[in-house]
Motif scaffolding. Sequence first.
Motif: not given
Length: 271
Positions: A138, A155-157, A175-176, A193, A197, A231
């Motif tokens: 994250t 945010l977990c790209p 993920w967000m 959400l 991005w 998520w």
Amino acid sequence: MHFDQLLQQAALIGQLPPSEQTYATMQFPANWCQGRTAFGGLSASLLYQAMRQQIEPSRRLLSISTNFVGPLLADADFSLSVEILREGKSSTQVLAKALQNGQVSVVVQACFAKPRDSAIKVPVTKTMSLKPVNERYTLPFQSGAMPEFFQHVALCPQQGAMPFTAAQTSHLGGWMKLKQSPAELSEAHIIALTDAWPPTLLQMFNQPAPASSMSWYLEFVKTPQLAADEWLGFEAVTHHCKDGYGLEDGCIWSQSGELLALTRQTVALFD
């Protein structure tokens, strides 16, 4: 200020008769900004929340279109207006605006509809390509290097690259979620959400430069029934970019891989 507190204020305005809405105002703090204006997902979700109050619960959100007309400034009064354009037997078309200092800042048009009998059924053909979320990756909030609203969003790209890294790819995914879980995860939270991005093309810039969402369109496949702390997956691709404007498409997924919504936006680039 918690996101749900802002939604509650918007809901109160939305419950008022149209003749009284322009006299009711609200504010948001600067930590919900992206540059000098409100984070776009915030302004769109506030307008959605206001219009939702005018719609009977049996009609779900089908689509919502947002145009960012001008800046919506923090720590300053603004009003929300909701107008029912047409209400039919099955669907309702609604227009909502955010107004500040006598000017329109954001315009949202949405379509709500209730289920209808039909023999035509086509299953979802898209599938999610994201791997399970790994919270160790994250992104941490870095004041001054990231938009202020980012302190509220996790945010977990997984796909694509960071902004301004001269990447050769224009796809983006991961993920967000909100860092402070809401009471329940609704369409308003998904709207916010999804816009958290950065534009897909920002990673292709070789140095920091602005990009601005001009128009944004979301279509909901179904009413979400999700855990409040779940998520959400996001995957987006760039279809075209030329003459300083780009067009991107994306999907929003549940954590189990169920398609929740489709998103498309037009972005102006200032590289």
